[in-house]
Write an enzyme that holds these catalytic residues in place. Structure first.
Site, PDB file in Angstrom:
ATOM      1  N   GLY A  49      -9.934  -2.351   5.310  1.00 26.06           N
ATOM      2  CA  GLY A  49      -9.938  -2.107   6.749  1.00 26.06           C
ATOM      3  C   GLY A  49     -10.147  -0.638   7.065  1.00 26.06           C
ATOM      4  O   GLY A  49     -10.951  -0.273   7.931  1.00 26.06           O
ATOM      5  N   LYS A  50      -9.424   0.235   6.363  1.00 25.07           N
ATOM      6  CA  LYS A  50      -9.585   1.676   6.566  1.00 25.07           C
ATOM      7  C   LYS A  50     -10.982   2.129   6.159  1.00 25.07           C
ATOM      8  O   LYS A  50     -11.602   2.947   6.832  1.00 25.07           O
ATOM      9  CB  LYS A  50      -8.552   2.461   5.755  1.00 25.07           C
ATOM     10  CG  LYS A  50      -7.167   2.454   6.334  1.00 25.07           C
ATOM     11  CD  LYS A  50      -6.242   3.341   5.522  1.00 25.07           C
ATOM     12  CE  LYS A  50      -4.822   3.296   6.033  1.00 25.07           C
ATOM     13  NZ  LYS A  50      -3.933   4.181   5.277  1.00 25.07           N
ATOM     14  N   TYR A  58      -0.556  -3.713  11.127  1.00 29.02           N
ATOM     15  CA  TYR A  58       0.298  -4.066  12.260  1.00 29.02           C
ATOM     16  C   TYR A  58      -0.483  -4.299  13.550  1.00 29.02           C
ATOM     17  O   TYR A  58       0.105  -4.505  14.612  1.00 29.02           O
ATOM     18  CB  TYR A  58       1.329  -2.953  12.491  1.00 29.02           C
ATOM     19  CG  TYR A  58       2.303  -2.788  11.352  1.00 29.02           C
ATOM     20  CD1 TYR A  58       3.469  -3.544  11.291  1.00 29.02           C
ATOM     21  CD2 TYR A  58       2.059  -1.873  10.326  1.00 29.02           C
ATOM     22  CE1 TYR A  58       4.365  -3.395  10.242  1.00 29.02           C
ATOM     23  CE2 TYR A  58       2.947  -1.715   9.275  1.00 29.02           C
ATOM     24  CZ  TYR A  58       4.092  -2.480   9.241  1.00 29.02           C
ATOM     25  OH  TYR A  58       4.978  -2.333   8.200  1.00 29.02           O
ATOM     26  N   ASP A  59      -1.813  -4.295  13.495  1.00 27.67           N
ATOM     27  CA  ASP A  59      -2.633  -4.465  14.699  1.00 27.67           C
ATOM     28  C   ASP A  59      -2.243  -5.683  15.543  1.00 27.67           C
ATOM     29  O   ASP A  59      -2.236  -5.594  16.773  1.00 27.67           O
ATOM     30  CB  ASP A  59      -4.118  -4.547  14.335  1.00 27.67           C
ATOM     31  CG  ASP A  59      -4.707  -3.200  13.925  1.00 27.67           C
ATOM     32  OD1 ASP A  59      -4.003  -2.176  14.013  1.00 27.67           O
ATOM     33  OD2 ASP A  59      -5.892  -3.176  13.510  1.00 27.67           O
ATOM     34  N   GLY A 100      -8.108   2.218  -0.993  1.00 34.70           N
ATOM     35  CA  GLY A 100      -8.460   0.901  -1.485  1.00 34.70           C
ATOM     36  C   GLY A 100      -8.337  -0.130  -0.373  1.00 34.70           C
ATOM     37  O   GLY A 100      -8.606  -1.305  -0.562  1.00 34.70           O
ATOM     38  N   ASN A 101      -7.942   0.330   0.817  1.00 30.92           N
ATOM     39  CA  ASN A 101      -7.755  -0.540   1.967  1.00 30.92           C
ATOM     40  C   ASN A 101      -9.120  -0.789   2.617  1.00 30.92           C
ATOM     41  O   ASN A 101      -9.736   0.123   3.151  1.00 30.92           O
ATOM     42  CB  ASN A 101      -6.784   0.140   2.945  1.00 30.92           C
ATOM     43  CG  ASN A 101      -6.500  -0.698   4.164  1.00 30.92           C
ATOM     44  OD1 ASN A 101      -7.392  -1.232   4.799  1.00 30.92           O
ATOM     45  ND2 ASN A 101      -5.222  -0.773   4.518  1.00 30.92           N
ATOM     46  N   HIS A 155      -5.793   5.822  16.548  1.00 31.04           N
ATOM     47  CA  HIS A 155      -5.257   7.037  15.940  1.00 31.04           C
ATOM     48  C   HIS A 155      -6.241   7.609  14.927  1.00 31.04           C
ATOM     49  O   HIS A 155      -6.426   8.817  14.844  1.00 31.04           O
ATOM     50  CB  HIS A 155      -3.911   6.728  15.280  1.00 31.04           C
ATOM     51  CG  HIS A 155      -3.935   5.573  14.325  1.00 31.04           C
ATOM     52  ND1 HIS A 155      -4.424   4.323  14.657  1.00 31.04           N
ATOM     53  CD2 HIS A 155      -3.529   5.466  13.034  1.00 31.04           C
ATOM     54  CE1 HIS A 155      -4.323   3.511  13.627  1.00 31.04           C
ATOM     55  NE2 HIS A 155      -3.786   4.176  12.623  1.00 31.04           N
ATOM     56  N   ARG A 156      -6.895   6.735  14.174  1.00 29.79           N
ATOM     57  CA  ARG A 156      -7.858   7.194  13.164  1.00 29.79           C
ATOM     58  C   ARG A 156      -9.079   7.810  13.837  1.00 29.79           C
ATOM     59  O   ARG A 156      -9.593   8.839  13.404  1.00 29.79           O
ATOM     60  CB  ARG A 156      -8.246   6.012  12.266  1.00 29.79           C
ATOM     61  CG  ARG A 156      -8.913   6.405  10.990  1.00 29.79           C
ATOM     62  CD  ARG A 156      -8.912   5.273   9.958  1.00 29.79           C
ATOM     63  NE  ARG A 156      -7.543   5.008   9.499  1.00 29.79           N
ATOM     64  CZ  ARG A 156      -6.843   3.932   9.818  1.00 29.79           C
ATOM     65  NH1 ARG A 156      -7.356   2.982  10.559  1.00 29.79           N
ATOM     66  NH2 ARG A 156      -5.608   3.793   9.376  1.00 29.79           N
ATOM     67  N   ASP A 183      -3.735   9.048   5.585  1.00 31.32           N
ATOM     68  CA  ASP A 183      -2.424   8.431   5.453  1.00 31.32           C
ATOM     69  C   ASP A 183      -1.962   8.173   6.871  1.00 31.32           C
ATOM     70  O   ASP A 183      -2.021   9.064   7.733  1.00 31.32           O
ATOM     71  CB  ASP A 183      -1.414   9.286   4.686  1.00 31.32           C
ATOM     72  CG  ASP A 183      -0.246   8.424   4.204  1.00 31.32           C
ATOM     73  OD1 ASP A 183      -0.480   7.284   3.765  1.00 31.32           O
ATOM     74  OD2 ASP A 183       0.901   8.878   4.278  1.00 31.32           O
TER      75      ASP A 183
END
Length: 193
Positions: free
Chosen positions: A11-12, A155-156, A8-9, A181-182, A68
């Site tokens: 940004g992701k 935290y960017d 639901g994020n 990382h993603r 995650d």
């Protein structure tokens, strides 16, 4: 190829869409199917990603990708870790989490503020998939003393990228989508698929 993103994020979701589009994937949000988010009750990134992917598959009937991820700070023995989104408590904002993190690191000198973003991605063909594809990626850096930058999320603004002298929030999306990382986890996942 259609795949549901078990998040639901926003940004992701935006990052996953941008990273998967070149491979011919159409990423749809689980919210388009009135699929609620799975509770993140596990103690590891892998277990939480599996919970999310299985939930999205079960509710949508589509293959799913779940992420995650979190921030691990060495001076805090790996915190906030799997609780990164809820570090300052349930319903905490990004700003709340950053304030708590900076307060916890107030007396820690710059050389000891090493940290990393860790991401685990899970791809499931269906809810009963006995062999989900799992990949991981890590992005090394350190925690800045104050937020900087307007891009990104989470935290960017306080994550100083090793070798660049900028926070992740000071990078444009195309640079971040190459280094993060993603992005690293997704390259491994794509190769495995």
């Amino acid at each position: 190829m259609r795949i549901v993103a078990a998040t639901g994020n926003r940004g992701k979701l935006a990052e996953l869409s941008a990273l998967l589009a070149p491979g011919g994937w159409e990423v749809v949000a689980q919210s388009q199917f009135n699929c609620s988010e799975a509770p993140e009750t596990a103690v590891t990134f892998v277990e939480n990603a599996l919970l999310k992917a299985r939930n999205a598959c079960a509710h949508t009937g589509l293959a799913a990708i779940a992420d995650d991820s979190g921030l691990e700070v060495d001076a805090l023995h790996g915190e906030p870790g799997v609780r990164s989104a809820r570090y300052a408590g349930a319903g905490a904002s990004n700003a709340d989490n950053i304030r708590k993190l900076l307060a916890a690191l107030e007396a820690v000198e710059a050389p000891r503020r090493t940290a990393r973003f860790r991401c685990v991605l899970v791809y499931m063909r269906h809810a009963a998939d006995p062999a989900p594809v799992i990949s991981a990626g890590v992005w090394e850096g350190r925690i800045a003393e104050a937020p900087a930058g307007d891009n990104g999320f989470g935290y960017d603004p306080v994550f100083l990228v090793d070798g660049l002298g900028k926070t992740a929030a000071q990078l444009n999306a195309s640079v971040k989508n190459r280094l993060s990382h993603r992005a690293r986890a997704l390259r491994r996942l794509s190769a495995a698929l």
